[in-house]
Write a protein that holds these residues in place. Structure first.
Motif, PDB file in Angstrom:
ATOM      1  N   VAL A  68       0.838  -1.200   0.000  1.00 10.72           N
ATOM      2  CA  VAL A  68       0.000   0.000   0.000  1.00 10.72           C
ATOM      3  C   VAL A  68       0.876   1.254   0.000  1.00 10.72           C
ATOM      4  O   VAL A  68       0.622   2.216  -0.737  1.00 10.72           O
ATOM      5  N   ALA A  69       1.922   1.252   0.837  1.00 12.13           N
ATOM      6  CA  ALA A  69       2.817   2.412   0.897  1.00 12.13           C
ATOM      7  C   ALA A  69       3.526   2.632  -0.438  1.00 12.13           C
ATOM      8  O   ALA A  69       3.681   3.773  -0.893  1.00 12.13           O
ATOM      9  N   LEU A  70       3.966   1.544  -1.079  1.00 11.97           N
ATOM     10  CA  LEU A  70       4.658   1.666  -2.358  1.00 11.97           C
ATOM     11  C   LEU A  70       3.714   2.178  -3.449  1.00 11.97           C
ATOM     12  O   LEU A  70       4.067   3.067  -4.236  1.00 11.97           O
ATOM     13  N   ILE A  71       2.500   1.629  -3.496  1.00 10.91           N
ATOM     14  CA  ILE A  71       1.531   2.060  -4.513  1.00 10.91           C
ATOM     15  C   ILE A  71       1.161   3.527  -4.296  1.00 10.91           C
ATOM     16  O   ILE A  71       1.012   4.290  -5.262  1.00 10.91           O
ATOM     17  N   GLY A  87       8.259   7.899 -17.473  1.00  6.17           N
ATOM     18  CA  GLY A  87       7.663   6.685 -18.017  1.00  6.17           C
ATOM     19  C   GLY A  87       6.190   6.766 -18.277  1.00  6.17           C
ATOM     20  O   GLY A  87       5.635   5.918 -18.993  1.00  6.17           O
ATOM     21  N   GLY A  88       5.512   7.734 -17.669  1.00  8.38           N
ATOM     22  CA  GLY A  88       4.096   7.932 -17.933  1.00  8.38           C
ATOM     23  C   GLY A  88       3.221   6.797 -17.427  1.00  8.38           C
ATOM     24  O   GLY A  88       3.586   6.013 -16.546  1.00  8.38           O
ATOM     25  N   ILE A  89       2.047   6.700 -18.018  1.00  9.38           N
ATOM     26  CA  ILE A  89       1.051   5.729 -17.582  1.00  9.38           C
ATOM     27  C   ILE A  89       1.518   4.295 -17.823  1.00  9.38           C
ATOM     28  O   ILE A  89       1.145   3.381 -17.077  1.00  9.38           O
ATOM     29  N   GLN A  90       2.362   4.075 -18.851  1.00 12.69           N
ATOM     30  CA  GLN A  90       2.838   2.718 -19.128  1.00 12.69           C
ATOM     31  C   GLN A  90       3.697   2.201 -17.977  1.00 12.69           C
ATOM     32  O   GLN A  90       3.538   1.055 -17.529  1.00 12.69           O
ATOM     33  N   ARG A  91       4.600   3.045 -17.486  1.00  4.75           N
ATOM     34  CA  ARG A  91       5.447   2.608 -16.368  1.00  4.75           C
ATOM     35  C   ARG A  91       4.627   2.451 -15.094  1.00  4.75           C
ATOM     36  O   ARG A  91       4.857   1.515 -14.317  1.00  4.75           O
ATOM     37  N   LEU A  92       3.686   3.339 -14.859  1.00  6.34           N
ATOM     38  CA  LEU A  92       2.825   3.205 -13.684  1.00  6.34           C
ATOM     39  C   LEU A  92       2.049   1.895 -13.736  1.00  6.34           C
ATOM     40  O   LEU A  92       1.934   1.182 -12.717  1.00  6.34           O
ATOM     41  N   ALA A  93       1.512   1.556 -14.902  1.00 10.54           N
ATOM     42  CA  ALA A  93       0.775   0.300 -15.043  1.00 10.54           C
ATOM     43  C   ALA A  93       1.687  -0.896 -14.787  1.00 10.54           C
ATOM     44  O   ALA A  93       1.275  -1.882 -14.164  1.00 10.54           O
ATOM     45  N   LEU A  94       2.938  -0.822 -15.257  1.00  8.10           N
ATOM     46  CA  LEU A  94       3.880  -1.911 -15.018  1.00  8.10           C
ATOM     47  C   LEU A  94       4.177  -2.068 -13.532  1.00  8.10           C
ATOM     48  O   LEU A  94       4.220  -3.189 -13.010  1.00  8.10           O
ATOM     49  N   LEU A  95       4.361  -0.957 -12.821  1.00  8.55           N
ATOM     50  CA  LEU A  95       4.624  -1.018 -11.382  1.00  8.55           C
ATOM     51  C   LEU A  95       3.425  -1.593 -10.635  1.00  8.55           C
ATOM     52  O   LEU A  95       3.594  -2.383  -9.686  1.00  8.55           O
ATOM     53  N   LEU A  96       2.224  -1.215 -11.044  1.00  7.81           N
ATOM     54  CA  LEU A  96       1.030  -1.774 -10.412  1.00  7.81           C
ATOM     55  C   LEU A  96       0.897  -3.266 -10.714  1.00  7.81           C
ATOM     56  O   LEU A  96       0.448  -4.045  -9.855  1.00  7.81           O
ATOM     57  N   SER A  99       3.215  -5.034  -8.443  1.00 12.36           N
ATOM     58  CA  SER A  99       2.613  -5.055  -7.102  1.00 12.36           C
ATOM     59  C   SER A  99       1.581  -6.176  -6.986  1.00 12.36           C
ATOM     60  O   SER A  99       1.536  -6.894  -5.979  1.00 12.36           O
ATOM     61  N   ALA A 100       0.760  -6.334  -8.023  1.00 15.49           N
ATOM     62  CA  ALA A 100      -0.230  -7.414  -8.017  1.00 15.49           C
ATOM     63  C   ALA A 100       0.454  -8.775  -8.037  1.00 15.49           C
ATOM     64  O   ALA A 100       0.010  -9.716  -7.350  1.00 15.49           O
ATOM     65  N   GLY A 101       1.544  -8.914  -8.795  1.00 10.16           N
ATOM     66  CA  GLY A 101       2.277 -10.173  -8.819  1.00 10.16           C
ATOM     67  C   GLY A 101       2.908 -10.492  -7.476  1.00 10.16           C
ATOM     68  O   GLY A 101       2.948 -11.662  -7.053  1.00 10.16           O
ATOM     69  N   THR A 102       3.398  -9.468  -6.785  1.00 12.51           N
ATOM     70  CA  THR A 102       3.964  -9.674  -5.446  1.00 12.51           C
ATOM     71  C   THR A 102       2.891 -10.157  -4.481  1.00 12.51           C
ATOM     72  O   THR A 102       3.130 -11.070  -3.666  1.00 12.51           O
ATOM     73  N   PHE A 103       1.717  -9.562  -4.556  1.00 13.36           N
ATOM     74  CA  PHE A 103       0.608 -10.002  -3.693  1.00 13.36           C
ATOM     75  C   PHE A 103       0.191 -11.429  -4.041  1.00 13.36           C
ATOM     76  O   PHE A 103      -0.119 -12.233  -3.139  1.00 13.36           O
ATOM     77  N   ALA A 104       0.191 -11.774  -5.327  1.00 15.35           N
ATOM     78  CA  ALA A 104      -0.141 -13.140  -5.734  1.00 15.35           C
ATOM     79  C   ALA A 104       0.891 -14.134  -5.199  1.00 15.35           C
ATOM     80  O   ALA A 104       0.535 -15.251  -4.800  1.00 15.35           O
ATOM     81  N   SER A 105       2.163 -13.751  -5.170  1.00 12.47           N
ATOM     82  CA  SER A 105       3.199 -14.624  -4.599  1.00 12.47           C
ATOM     83  C   SER A 105       2.959 -14.846  -3.111  1.00 12.47           C
ATOM     84  O   SER A 105       3.157 -15.959  -2.599  1.00 12.47           O
TER      85      SER A 105
END
Length: 247
Positions: A68-71, A87-96, A99-105
């Motif tokens: 949550v803090a990172l997002i 990086g714009g919206i593309q980099r933001l989407a990649l970071l999100l 984050s979702a992959g980390t939560f899935a792990s």
């Protein structure tokens, strides 16, 4: 306060209302489990299982709070005009997505049984946090471990704390079976307790340094190295007017 300011409060609220209370219960159950194993006091046979379950909830809550803090840091920098988010919206989407992959792990770590998979998902979760935390939008006092500010960094002590928690969670069956692993588990969690205290101190310090959105232009115009801020325009005008009247 704007919605992004309320979002900034979600990380400390999760830690204060969930993580720290469950940490207290986990420590208490761990003490009871040790008393039962050493036959110091009669305890119900479920205390060991409850201790492990509480440990999983603490670890999960801590990882979610860090995510949550990172997002928040990424989205806050994206919507803030200065400095521009690279990086714009593309980099933001990649970071999100990371984050979702980390939560899935983390979710996978809860359910897998084999030693290899538990170790793999624990490392993947921690690697995801490290990768996200290494981004320039994340505030870190220093990245040099030979500097004192590195050890006073809320981010780095939090990353170490989360890694130790993930280790204990992934090694739960081995801790139950091995005396050496139980001793290592106790040693690790003494360090965890120290780091939790450090997190409480540095987190409170950092909250004082985060302005709400409408205050940022004034705060960021200050010289943080010299610890001075420019005089407000209204004050300067008032001083000029007073000088004119005196003269």
């Amino acid at each position: 306060m704007n919605p992004i300011d309320w979002f900034a409060l979600l990380h400390p609220v999760l830690v204060i209302l969930f993580v720290y209370p469950v940490v207290g219960a986990t420590i208490r159950l761990g003490i009871l489990a040790r008393e039962r194993r050493l036959k110091i006091h009669p305890q119900p046979p479920t205390v060991g299982v409850e201790h492990a379950d509480h440990g999983r909830w603490v670890t999960g809550g801590m990882v979610v709070a860090v995510l949550v803090a990172l997002i928040y840091s990424f989205t806050n920098k994206y919507i803030s005009p200065e400095p521009p988010f690279t990086g714009g919206i593309q980099r933001l989407a990649l970071l999100l997505l990371v984050s979702a992959g980390t939560f899935a792990s983390l979710l996978s770590l809860w359910w897998v049984k084999s030693t290899t998979l538990r170790a793999s998902f624990a490392l993947l979760t921690w690697a995801g946090l490290l990768g996200l935390g290494s981004q320039p939008e994340i505030w870190r006092l220093s990245d040099n471990p030979f500097e004192g500010s590195f050890w006073a960094s809320h981010y780095w002590s939090g990353v170490l704390l989360t890694g130790l928690m993930l280790f204990s969670m992934s090694a739960k069956p081995e801790i139950f079976r091995s005396l050496k692993m139980r001793r290592l588990h106790v040693s690790v969690n003494i360090l965890v307790a120290v780091l939790l205290a450090v997190q409480a101190i540095t987190g409170s310090r950092d909250l004082l340094e985060i302005p709400v959105s409408w205050q940022r232009p004034a705060i960021y115009s200050c010289d943080f190295g010299k610890r001075i801020c420019p005089a407000p325009a209204s004050s300067s005008s008032a001083a000029d007017g007073l000088g004119a009247r005196i003269s």
